[in-house]
Design an enzyme around this catalytic site. Structure first.
Site, PDB file in Angstrom:
ATOM      1  N   CYS A   1    -122.827  11.380  25.333  1.00 52.86           N
ATOM      2  CA  CYS A   1    -121.765  12.152  25.974  1.00 52.86           C
ATOM      3  C   CYS A   1    -122.194  13.569  26.358  1.00 52.86           C
ATOM      4  O   CYS A   1    -122.969  13.742  27.280  1.00 52.86           O
ATOM      5  CB  CYS A   1    -120.530  12.154  25.066  1.00 52.86           C
TER       6      CYS A   1
ATOM      7  N   LYS B   1    -126.661  12.491  17.839  1.00 55.70           N
ATOM      8  CA  LYS B   1    -126.220  13.428  18.882  1.00 55.70           C
ATOM      9  C   LYS B   1    -126.621  14.868  18.556  1.00 55.70           C
ATOM     10  O   LYS B   1    -126.225  15.420  17.522  1.00 55.70           O
ATOM     11  CB  LYS B   1    -124.702  13.333  19.053  1.00 55.70           C
TER      12      LYS B   1
ATOM     13  N   GLU C   1    -119.444   5.811  22.972  1.00 51.13           N
ATOM     14  CA  GLU C   1    -119.590   6.655  21.770  1.00 51.13           C
ATOM     15  C   GLU C   1    -118.473   6.291  20.777  1.00 51.13           C
ATOM     16  O   GLU C   1    -117.324   6.075  21.190  1.00 51.13           O
ATOM     17  CB  GLU C   1    -119.443   8.115  22.228  1.00 51.13           C
TER      18      GLU C   1
HETATM   19  C1  ACM Z   1    -118.017  14.366  24.103  1.00 51.89           C
HETATM   20  O1  ACM Z   1    -119.156  14.787  23.921  1.00 51.89           O
HETATM   21  N1  ACM Z   1    -117.544  13.347  23.434  1.00 51.89           N
HETATM   22  C2  ACM Z   1    -117.149  15.003  25.104  1.00 51.89           C
END
Ligand code: ACM
Length: 267
Positions: free
Chosen positions: A148, A115, A40
């Site tokens: 993530c 995301k 990420e």
């Molecule tokens: C995250 O979602 N970077 C912990």
């Protein structure tokens, strides 16, 4: 049966040094690799001090041809190497800002996931993803992406699997220690492969130090950790994934899709 060579790339980005972060990451992609997943926000670093700070490093990912320097370099790297590359990037789209994952195919095309589940202070920086959980045809299979913290919502991996994903690419900047074990379950309960690519190192740009937990891994559709890295090394965890498409038979009498009882569940 088809198989793919895949790699989880684990890096230690230097905040804001996009040129170096890109070069180091690409150097770690093994030759003769079908699919490589980078962490990420791998090119920028993670701990933005404000939305404006992030906007300054974000790229427009939808321009054709790719105009942002990292987007262009990854497009070229995929074409030159023949490797499908998935990478986490900060995306600006007009006045919106997303924490995105981009799939770069060797033919020059690319796909985007934004995301959905923002973690902690990301909520002050990014807009929540607005594209749902799409899946894409790439390197001879169907690929889904999540980023993530999406791991803690089983609906993310489930949505991708129900949409036909055979492999979940999971760029990460993990801080909490539980994801790697949880992803074993995500793979088993959906019978999908997953590649979690995390970073290492510490950032402290706000007075709150963040230490990333490494332990990138490739997990098979039955939950075997086929390859993995330690909590503080950089490198590539490489494995061969066998593709058994559209097979959800968990036991001889349990097909995970046919045995679901949605009428009994709450949404
Ligand atoms: C995250 O979602 N970077 C912990």
């Amino acid at each position: 049966m088809k198989s793919l060579t895949v790699a989880a790339i684990q890096t230690h980005p230097v905040f804001g040094d996009m040129k170096k972060n890109l070069a180091v990451a690409l150097e770690l992609v093994p030759r003769k690799c079908d699919l490589a997943v980078l962490p990420e926000l791998f090119s920028t670093g993670y701990q933005f001090t404000s939305r404006a700070d992030a906007v300054g490093l974000a790229e427009n990912l939808r321009e054709e041809p790719a105009a942002g320097s990292v987007c262009r370099a990854l497009t070229e790297a995929a074409a030159e190497s023949g490797t499908t590359i998935v990478a986490g990037l900060a995306e600006k789209d007009g006045d919106r800002l997303f924490n995105s994952s981009v799939l770069f195919r060797p033919d020059g095309s690319r796909e985007i996931y934004r995301k959905v589940h923002l973690f902690l202070d990301e909520k002050s920086i990014f807009d929540p993803g607005d594209l749902g959980f799409p899946v894409f045809e790439a390197c001879g299979t169907t690929i889904g992406m999540m980023i993530c913290f999406d791991w803690i919502f089983p609906e993310a991996a489930r949505s991708l699997a129900l949409a036909g994903a055979e492999i979940i690419c999971h760029p990460s900047n993990l801080l909490l220690p539980w994801c790697q074990a949880a992803m074993i379950t995500r793979c088993q309960e959906n019978m999908v492969h997953a590649i979690t690519s995390n970073r290492v190192g510490t950032e402290n740009r706000t007075g709150t130090a963040l230490t990333f937990s490494g332990r990138s891994q490739v997990v098979s559709r039955v939950g075997e950790r086929l390859a993995g890295l330690d909590k503080d090394e950089t490198g590539a965890a490489t494995a061969t994934l066998t593709l058994i498409e559209k097979d959800k038979l968990f036991t001889p009498r349990n097909d995970l899709w046919q045995d679901r009882r949605p009428e009994s569940y709450r949404s």
